[in-house]
Design an enzyme around this catalytic site. Structure first.
Site, short mmCIF file in Angstrom:
data_model
loop_
_atom_site.label_atom_id
_atom_site.label_comp_id
_atom_site.label_asym_id
_atom_site.label_seq_id
_atom_site.Cartn_x
_atom_site.Cartn_y
_atom_site.Cartn_z
N THR A 43 8.20 0.61 -5.31
CA THR A 43 7.15 -0.23 -4.73
C THR A 43 6.05 -0.47 -5.76
OG1 THR A 43 7.59 0.58 -2.52
CG2 THR A 43 5.39 -0.30 -2.90
N GLY A 44 5.47 -1.67 -5.72
CA GLY A 44 4.34 -1.96 -6.61
C GLY A 44 4.63 -3.17 -7.48
N GLY A 104 7.58 2.12 -10.49
CA GLY A 104 6.40 2.20 -11.34
C GLY A 104 5.65 3.50 -11.10
N LYS A 116 1.60 8.85 -8.34
CA LYS A 116 2.07 7.65 -7.65
C LYS A 116 1.35 7.55 -6.30
CE LYS A 116 6.34 6.46 -7.55
NZ LYS A 116 5.85 5.07 -7.75
N GLY A 119 -0.96 2.72 -4.18
CA GLY A 119 -0.70 1.64 -3.23
C GLY A 119 -0.37 2.17 -1.85
N GLU A 125 8.52 7.09 -1.27
CA GLU A 125 8.94 7.14 -2.69
C GLU A 125 9.42 8.53 -3.04
OE1 GLU A 125 6.11 3.68 -4.67
OE2 GLU A 125 5.42 5.74 -4.76
#
Ligand code: R5P
Length: 259
Positions: A43-44, A104, A116, A119, A125
């Site tokens: 994600t991102g 990412g 991480k 977001g 994740e």
């Protein structure tokens, strides 16, 4: 960590933008994808380039049998629009193996530990990337840090029930650490401030360390996970197998986890 660098672009070419660097790192990671693989889909803004690339290669018939497990609702939508077949994590319909995850990161330290989840997607994740066999992280050079927590918050997912109480417990446990502060993440909606809510219906506590974390990361992780009300945190310790760094000068460096 081991490393390998690609040669720079011809001199005189303009410096690439940060988004271009993200795309370069993402495309390099997709070179590791082979037909038949099941992928953890990150994600991102950096991982989004990988989704687009995988989608293009699937449409071109270059990656038959590739499917993915999405790490967020946003990625689920993006990946399905890109034509990537999606699978759940576990259960009868889930894959037997996740061969490779590509995602990412907000920060990467010299031992390839990561922050991480700035977001808000850290829980899914960590579940998916922790279940996979290889975890390739894609970043531009700006994400490399001397200590985790140098450039922003360590996000911690907490259950909404009693969130201010959980925040108080977190403050109590870490108050002795240099430059520490914590708060619940909010978002602006119209004129008002609202709690940020994750895909799992949880809240995020943001832990700040002026100048980064100087304590032992494993100890901090263990202490956090012992607090009732904490679901997971955004330090991904020892999980990345390879970090692909797109450098400002246009070169790409591959950093590998020590065996
Ligand atoms: O919750 C967000 C994820 O952990 C992202 O992977 C991370 O924030 C990096 O995102 P970006 O590639 O947009 O910098």
């Amino acid at each position: 960590m081991g490393s390998a660098a690609a040669s720079p672009p011809p001199s005189g070419s303009p410096l690439p933008s940060q988004d271009e660097l993200k795309r370069v790192a993402a495309h390099r990671a997709v070179e590791f994808v082979e037909p038949g693989m099941t992928l953890g889909l990150g994600t991102g803004s950096t991982a989004a380039h990988a989704l687009d690339r995988i989608g293009d290669l699937l449409r071109a018939g270059a990656l038959p049998g590739v499917a993915g497990v999405p790490t967020s609702l946003k990625t689920e939508l993006h990946a399905s629009r890109a034509g990537i077949p999606l699978l759940p994590l576990g259960g009868a319909a889930g894959p037997a193996r996740i061969h490779l995850s590509i995602d990412g990161a907000d920060e990467v330290d010299a031992d390839l530990n990561l922050v991480k989840g700035r977001g808000g997607s850290l829980l899914r994740e960590k579940m998916i990337e922790g279940a996979g066999e290889r975890f390739v992280v894609i970043v531009d050079e700006s994400k490399l840090v001397p200590r985790l927590g140098c450039t922003g918050a360590i996000p911690v997912e907490v259950v909404p029930f009693g969130a201010p109480h959980t925040l108080g417990l977190i403050r109590k446990v870490f108050d002795g650490l240099p430059g520490f502060s914590a708060r619940l993440r909010t978002v602006k909606k119209d004129a008002a401030e609202e709690m940020f809510v994750t895909d799992n219906g949880n809240y995020i506590v943001e832990m700040f360390f002026e100048d980064g974390i100087r304590g032992d990361l494993r100890d901090i992780s263990d202490s956090l996970l012992r607090i009732t009300g904490v679901v997971e945190h955004g330090m991904f310790l020892g999980m990345a197998t390879t970090v692909i760094v797109a450098n400002r000068d246009g070169t790409v460096t591959l950093l590998h986890k020590k065996k």
